[in-house]
Design an enzyme around this catalytic site. Structure first.
Site, PDB file in Angstrom:
ATOM      1  N   ARG A  39      42.232  -1.404  51.449  1.00 50.24           N
ATOM      2  CA  ARG A  39      42.496  -0.182  52.213  1.00 50.24           C
ATOM      3  C   ARG A  39      41.492  -0.124  53.358  1.00 50.24           C
ATOM      4  O   ARG A  39      40.279  -0.184  53.152  1.00 50.24           O
ATOM      5  CB  ARG A  39      42.405   1.065  51.326  1.00 50.24           C
ATOM      6  N   HIS A  86      38.844   6.222  50.713  1.00 49.24           N
ATOM      7  CA  HIS A  86      39.639   6.387  49.494  1.00 49.24           C
ATOM      8  C   HIS A  86      40.605   7.559  49.653  1.00 49.24           C
ATOM      9  O   HIS A  86      41.795   7.427  49.388  1.00 49.24           O
ATOM     10  CB  HIS A  86      38.714   6.631  48.303  1.00 49.24           C
ATOM     11  N   TYR A  97      29.444   2.072  51.019  1.00 51.57           N
ATOM     12  CA  TYR A  97      29.562   1.088  49.939  1.00 51.57           C
ATOM     13  C   TYR A  97      30.289  -0.190  50.347  1.00 51.57           C
ATOM     14  O   TYR A  97      30.424  -1.106  49.539  1.00 51.57           O
ATOM     15  CB  TYR A  97      30.236   1.712  48.710  1.00 51.57           C
TER      16      TYR A  97
END
Length: 360
Positions: free
Chosen positions: A259, A263, A273
């Site tokens: 992606r 999120h 991250y």
């Protein structure tokens, strides 16, 4: 035992048809798709990428509610849905709204779902689907049940569901594939492995080298597919569907994808991250770029055709959000009335109380 484990893991090699350069490297498994089918797949992926961009913008404007970006996962989502039939039943996760739209859900209802409006969860007649599941992995158990129901009714159709890599850490995941396997239910279980369950990398979710190999414990077939290759996803889904309706049981399909966005739009920051190098590596695997290159090499796609799709998508989105804006606002009495066929005494009292407030 270590030898046995390594032997099992070595059997799960990534299935691919179209490489990163848009070249066919697996002619034997090339799906039987017409030129028009190939163009339609590209049209849907371009349309969905624009829908994703506009949805993010609408979310930032406060005109949409919950939204999980889909850019990067178009081949996995649309390649699988394209292999389904109208009678097949989709039980999606919250990132899987595109599959619902191409299965028949009107665009304005998808926007109402994002806003939390109950009409966004009401599937039109003939659209075999549930609304997107928010609880991680819960749709796997539901899919096993729907698939078993299809089998008992003698239907030649399948139940299809999706989760992410994080979903495979949920108990519902194992219960769903085990139940479906035990009854040879016609279910297709997709794991869209985008490598990060929100911020947790897949290597911290499990010690398994692949997620597809988790099928072995349930006694069902599993396959790992290049999720950025729309042809491979389509071919794997078509094969799995044919097996299922022929009584050969369910299949677990892991699609390796990515992606590009956060999120969800609810405050996630992927730069905390994910590294820039990793993002750049996956951008080179963009499913739209790869498939566009392939189609252009066959003289099946042009910039002019793509621009038409982009303009059509923008126009459809504009009309759909306008219709969603005009839809009657929800009232407390709507929520109460939708909860039960016959209201218990306490809710009857609340219904009367709110009817009076809403009438003023």
């Amino acid at each position: 035992m270590k030898h046995v484990l390594e032997s099992v893991e070595s059997q799960f090699e990534m299935f691919q048809i179209l490489n990163e350069n848009g070249e066919i490297i697996n002619k034997d498994d090339m799906p039987d798709l017409s030129d028009e089918d190939l163009k339609e797949l590209m049209r849907r992926m371009v349309y969905t990428r624009i829908l994703d961009q506009r949805s993010i913008a609408l979310n930032r404007q406060g005109r949409l509610g919950f939204y999980a970006p889909t850019a990067g996962q178009e081949a996995s989502q649309l390649g699988s849905q394209f292999a389904l039939e109208k009678e097949d039943f989709i039980l999606p996760g919250y990132r899987d709204v595109p599959q619902l739209i191409w299965h028949g859900l009107p665009l304005y209802q998808a926007f109402l779902f994002s806003r939390g409006h109950f009409h966004g969860n009401q599937m039109p007649e003939g659209v075999n689907a549930l609304s997107p599941q928010i609880i991680i992995g819960a749709q796997y158990v539901q899919t096993a049940g729907v698939a078993l129901g299809m089998k008992k009714r003698g239907k030649k159709s399948v139940a299809v569901t999706y989760t992410g890599d994080g979903g495979t850490s949920q108990g519902d995941f194992y219960e769903g594939i085990n139940f479906a396997g035990a009854y040879k239910a016609p279910a297709l279980f997709f794991v869209q492995n985008n490598y990060f369950a929100i911020s947790v990398p897949v290597e911290k979710q499990t010690n398994a080298k692949t997620l597809a190999q988790k099928a072995v414990a349930a006694g069902i077939e599993g396959v790992q597919v290049d999720g950025m290759d729309v042809l491979a996803v389509y071919a794997a889904t078509k094969h799995a569907r044919e097996r299922a309706i022929n009584g050969e049981g369910p299949m677990l399909i892991e699609t390796l994808t990515y992606r590009y966005g956060p999120h969800t739009m609810a405050g996630d920051d992927p730069t905390r991250y994910r590294t820039e190098d990793l993002d750049n590596e996956w951008e080179k695997k963009d499913p739209l770029v790869r498939f566009r290159t392939f189609l252009e090499s066959k003289d099946l796609w042009s910039e002019e055709e793509e621009n038409k799709v982009i303009e059509q998508a923008k126009d459809d989105i504009k009309k759909a959000i306008k219709k969603a804006d005009e839809y009657p606002k929800q009232k407390v009495t709507d929520f109460i009335g939708n909860m039960f066929e016959e209201l218990p005494v306490n809710l009857q009292e609340q219904m009367e109380e709110y009817k009076e407030k809403e009438s003023k």
